[in-house]
Design an enzyme around this catalytic site. Structure first.
Site: not given
Length: 477
Positions: A292, A338, A436
């Site tokens: 992604h 995504e 993240h």
């Protein structure tokens, strides 16, 4: 007559042995040729690979690529240009509408032990969260170990409070993705559940196995919760979570303050980036590889999932470099959105179904650019046995963990139109240190590990193309 029968039986026995011997010799010759091809692929990747330099540009020149952002559009332009430079048979953009969430100004938070006595802690808004009031939000704190613990509490204890979800990832899980799955529900649904009980905000412990000061964002959802009940949600670093938990034990009457100005805007148009080499024998059957292209806006998205994108692009480059002519169409798809919607994966699957395409293999890389350890396969037991026969070819490269399991989020919607779904499985021990967060940067990626992953993916694609699965779903021939 008896002698004639004896000689006939002897002749048939010799003929059978000869045929068995020839079949065994042919199988050994094929295995030897396949081993030689894998060696060529690995040598090309390790001596003249392109993944690392592609990732350098994507990460350091473009940066984090949240869906709907300028950076995401720059990444689309860049990767399309690089695929076109490979001389593929076709490169195109597939339009898809994606959500546009913006973080706004830097978040700020502190623990207030007594009026005027505060300790700042690192937080980041969760993707999709609403903002706090303009002046921020300050309230008492209720610590819970997860959603079930929250639901067991007296609702009177939750009303007007900030709920602090402090369930850590399980360190005893060797597969760290299992540890992640075991507690990520509090990030995804915690604000919805707490908002229903009258809480005014949510703070979630970062999905991270180590103690550090990097908050880890990620997607969250309010479900069908009415807008007035939607409360702001943020991730707190693991060190911050430890400090907050300890302080609460010493003084349950502390206050927590946080401010964030994130917003959800109207959907915007974006694109999946697609390139392919047409098959020389069965072009109507497709092998797809992908990752992604979007990432969170913290760090530059090198491991999640810049690595998977450039590895997938390199598959087509390596096949051309070693002089291999695919029998089936080999396609790369760089999926958009995504992280906070899966719109790109769903759109691609919709178009595949609409066109009546069949995919022999869909392979995704979305677990970081670390050393490859194997593949997971979502397919029938019979097909898995066929795939397991290739395991010895990968063992010299330490890619020896082949098992039934999940594949990848973006290729999941393809299941009705694919024979085998697969995921590259790198070593997972360090992945959630970066996932993240601001720590997910180009400097955290090792060139050799990245190129080894690209070679492993290319090798699997080659083997599927050269030995297509024998058993296909009804109507796919």
């Amino acid at each position: 007559m008896y002698c004639l029968r004896q000689w006939t039986l002897v002749f048939l026995g010799l003929l059978l042995c000869s045929r068995v011997g020839m079949a065994q010799q042919n199988a050994e010759t094929m295995a030897s040729a396949e081993a030689a091809m894998l060696e060529k692929i690995y040598n090309a990747s390790l001596t003249d690979g392109a993944a690392y330099e592609w990732l350098r540009y994507l990460s350091t020149r473009i940066g984090g690529r949240l869906s709907g952002s300028v950076q995401a559009e720059q990444a689309i332009t860049y990767t399309k240009k690089e695929l076109e430079a490979l001389g593929l048979d076709r490169v195109w953009l597939q339009p898809v509408m994606v959500p546009k969430w913006v973080r706004g100004k830097a978040e700020f938070a502190y623990i207030e032990s007594t009026p005027g006595n505060t300790n700042n802690v690192p937080i980041r808004a969760l993707g999709g969260s609403v903002a706090t009031p303009v002046g921020g939000l300050k309230a008492g704190v209720v610590e819970v170990s997860g959603i079930e613990d929250l639901k067991s509490r007296d609702p009177e204890d939750i009303i007007g409070k900030i709920v602090f979800f402090n369930r850590p990832m399980d360190p005893t899980r060797i597969n760290t993705f299992e540890a992640y799955s075991g507690c990520v529900d509090q990030r995804h649904s915690g604000a919805k559940e707490a908002g229903m009980l009258g809480a005014v905000g949510v703070i979630v412990r970062s999905m991270n196995l180590r103690l550090d000061d990097f908050p880890h964002t990620g997607s969250m959802s309010y479900g069908d919760l009415p807008v007035p009940q939607r409360i702001p949600a943020a991730a707190i670093s693991t060190n911050g979570a430890e400090l907050l938990s300890t302080t609460l034990k010493l003084n349950p009457d502390i206050k927590f303050y946080f401010a964030q100005s994130c917003r959800q805007l109207e959907d915007v148009e974006s694109f999946n980036v697609i390139g392919e080499i047409k098959g020389s024998e069965n072009p109507e059957k497709v092998i797809v590889v992908g990752g992604h292209l979007d990432s969170w806006d913290l760090g530059d998205g090198s491991h999640d999932d810049g690595a998977g994108c450039v590895q997938s692009m390199v598959v087509l480059r390596l096949l051309k470099k070693v002089g291999y002519t695919p029998k089936h169409t080999i396609r790369v798809v760089l999926f958009m959105n995504e992280e906070n919607g899966l719109r790109g994966g769903r759109k691609y699957a919709e178009e595949v179904a609409r066109k009546g395409e069949h995919h022999l293999l869909a392979l995704e890389s979305d677990a970081g650019g670390f050393s490859p350890r194997g593949f997971s396969f979502d397919c029938s037991p019979e097909l898995l046995n066929q795939v397991l026969a290739w395991k010895p070819l990968f063992e010299p490269y330490l890619v020896h963990q082949f098992y039934a399991g999940g594949s990848g989020a973006d290729i999941g919607p393809l299941k009705p139109n694919a024979t085998v779904l697969a995921g590259l499985r790198p070593d997972s021990q360090r992945y959630f240190d970066y996932h993240h967060s601001d720590a997910d940067t180009f400097e955290a990626v090792n060139r050799r590990e990245l190129e080894l992953g690209a070679a492993a993916m290319t090798s699997l694609v080659y083997l599927f193309d050269n030995n297509p699965p024998k058993a296909l779903p009804p109507g796919s021939e």
